[in-house]
Write an enzyme that holds these catalytic residues in place. Structure first.
Site, PDB file in Angstrom:
ATOM      1  N   ASP B  66      81.643 -27.384  45.092  1.00  0.00           N
ATOM      2  CA  ASP B  66      82.298 -27.358  46.780  1.00  0.00           C
ATOM      3  C   ASP B  66      81.222 -27.200  47.818  1.00  0.00           C
ATOM      4  OD1 ASP B  66      81.600 -24.635  45.225  1.00  0.00           O
ATOM      5  OD2 ASP B  66      81.861 -23.964  46.423  1.00  0.00           O
ATOM      6  N   HIS B  67      80.203 -27.707  47.303  1.00  0.00           N
ATOM      7  CA  HIS B  67      79.022 -28.045  48.876  1.00  0.00           C
ATOM      8  C   HIS B  67      78.599 -29.851  48.344  1.00  0.00           C
ATOM      9  CE1 HIS B  67      78.432 -23.818  49.252  1.00  0.00           C
ATOM     10  NE2 HIS B  67      78.935 -23.755  48.157  1.00  0.00           N
ATOM     11  N   HIS B 270      82.792 -19.231  53.160  1.00  0.00           N
ATOM     12  CA  HIS B 270      82.615 -18.969  51.749  1.00  0.00           C
ATOM     13  C   HIS B 270      83.204 -17.678  51.001  1.00  0.00           C
ATOM     14  CE1 HIS B 270      80.927 -19.702  47.371  1.00  0.00           C
ATOM     15  NE2 HIS B 270      80.827 -20.586  48.151  1.00  0.00           N
TER      16      HIS B 270
END
Lengths: 328, 328
Positions: B66-67, B270
């Site tokens: 997800d990064h 986040h």
């Protein structure tokens, strides 16, 4: 049978069109099938009725990024959501290497088995209860394929006169035969379903092609095909300016081919981002439609993201999209 | 200095929040800097004033999908758009392997040099004319870092009395000194800019942290820091239920830390996808804000996708977002 476009732009996404992805289902969204998976496919799915939990198989036409860069995110999201069902992925072998390296280098693992199937294997054939799938090699900068979906297990109708003539009276065995199962009677006789039923319609057949500069490679596959989904990256004038290197088709090229093989339904997609839908100086997307219509007399569609098409049992195709999302 | 959130959801995207990405600039969007690059970052950018053509450097906090899963698409799109400017990518070494394998297996190449810089190198330091960047090791399931951005080359003000006292009359050399350049006079004297100018304000300093279960690791870096952007994946009750394994922070944990180090501005991001903004049964995102506010008396923000914040020279932070997009 229904299919929904998740992305219709070539190469890079635009604000209105994502890169390639197509969701296909036979009768409702469980299970469903995905053809190509550009970046953002999982995001597009959140705006449809299809879930990453229920996709049965993913078919990849070729390895270019706009057709595969959504795979790592889609596969790991399904895992984070707790998927346990196996998932088939039919793709060139490079995709297997790519996925393995990405998972290994992102501290990722999958909660379900991923069955990799080489799309380039000789005599490739895949099937489940809804579809038989074959493929056709196309002509592009890298190995690229079209997937041919033919429905299976069509509904059978009993032949009651024949059953009675053979002394088989109504009962549970009629139901079994109608469902396609063979039946062994108490007296030892074996009744073949195919002898006591008939199928009253034609199996629906749909082709989803990848990038391709030679539509004629699909001539045989287009026999008895009801829908062809094919790229039309450029109008002919732009294709001439760009030159042959990208190995894409123009709208004219695809339309001429579709007319030649008497294809009843043609859906064009994978448009260069230079074509826009709004007012302004950019070439309008309608130029692609206008060009195709000059050469093709069947039913023509230009795909838009989230458009849903239904191919009925009577072989008619219509766009049934209800816009429930913003398309800025 | 401005920064814009491109994604604020943890793990998987939601309809309202993409996975991690943050655009940062010093004075206008050319050049700009990207911290993390979840899938769909290039799509989000199309709705901002930042272009993949002008990004100067990408800083990756850690290797979770997800990064980083947006990197291949962003890098190749910049190439297709014809970028030639070199691009720095500061990241764990696995990212270098991942990008190489993805490019090699997708028939891709880049039209510009990609300079890979190991974020884990001892004494890591990066700078250009706008920012000096260092990093701080955090505590997560994989190696993870916070990036500390400190502005450079602050505007200088001349000390005219001192110049005149030393017999240096107004002329072109005053301008040079004011721009920070040293000047050699005709008589051989060397004038140091720092002796004839002064800087009347403090350099702005901002920390963008990656995933982290131990905010106290940032205590030293938070000295003289004006803004901390930190994950707050859960409320404390959910964090307790989930257990320590994911190694994330709760809103309470981060807020307590920020209060302890007297941080003036805290921006939380986040968020677990379980927190929603609309009505309905799901836990509301405001629970995270309410929890943080109980423990922190500074200025608190909860990030939303496309929110833009401005850190002024007077060190005040405000959210300046003008919503020009739909946020369904």
């Amino acid at each position: 049978m229904e299919f929904t476009f998740l992305g219709t732009s070539a190469g890079t996404p635009t604000r209105a069109r994502n890169v390639s992805g197509l969701a296909l289902c036979h009768s409702g969204p469980r299970p469903w099938y995905l053809v190509d998976c550009g970046e953002g496919t999982q995001h597009q799915l959140m705006r449809t009725r299809y879930s990453v939990m229920q996709v049965r198989a993913i078919f990849i036409t070729h390895i270019h990024g706009d057709h595969i860069f959504g795979l790592p995110g889609l596969l790991t999201s399904a895992s984070m959501l707790g998927r346990t069902e196996p998932l088939d992925i039919v793709a060139p072998i490079q995709v297997k290497r790519l996925i393995k390296t990405v998972l290994d280098n992102s501290d990722s693992s999958l909660s379900y088995p991923l069955n990799f199937i080489d799309s380039g294997a000789p005599g490739f054939h895949w099937q489940d209860k809804h579809f038989a799938v074959t493929n056709v090699a196309l002509s592009h900068r890298v190995a690229c394929r079209a997937y041919v979906f033919t429905e299976r297990n069509l509904e059978r109708q009993l032949l009651p006169d024949k059953l009675r003539a053979d002394g088989i009276e109504p009962g549970p065995c009629w139901g079994e035969l109608q469902q396609g199962k063979d039946v062994t009677l108490e007296d030892g006789r074996v009744l073949r379903s195919e002898n006591y039923t008939h199928i009253s319609r034609v199996a629906r057949k749909l082709i989803v092609a990848g990038d391709n500069d030679t539509p004629a490679l699909l001539a045989d596959a287009c026999n008895d095909c009801h829908v062809l989904i094919h790229e039309a990256t450029y109008t002919q004038d732009v294709a001439d300016r760009v030159g042959p290197w990208p190995q894409h088709s123009s709208a004219e090229q695809v339309a001429r081919f579709a007319q030649q093989v008497r294809l009843p339904n043609l859906v064009l997609t994978h448009f260069s981002s230079r074509y826009q839908s709004g007012p302004g100086g950019a070439p309008h997307i309608n130029q692609l439609a206008a060009e195709a219509m000059q050469h093709y007399r069947g039913q023509l569609f230009l795909a838009r993201d989230f458009d849903t098409y239904r191919l009925e049992k009577d072989l008619s195709l219509s766009c049934v999209t209800t816009l429930t999302h913003s398309t800025s």
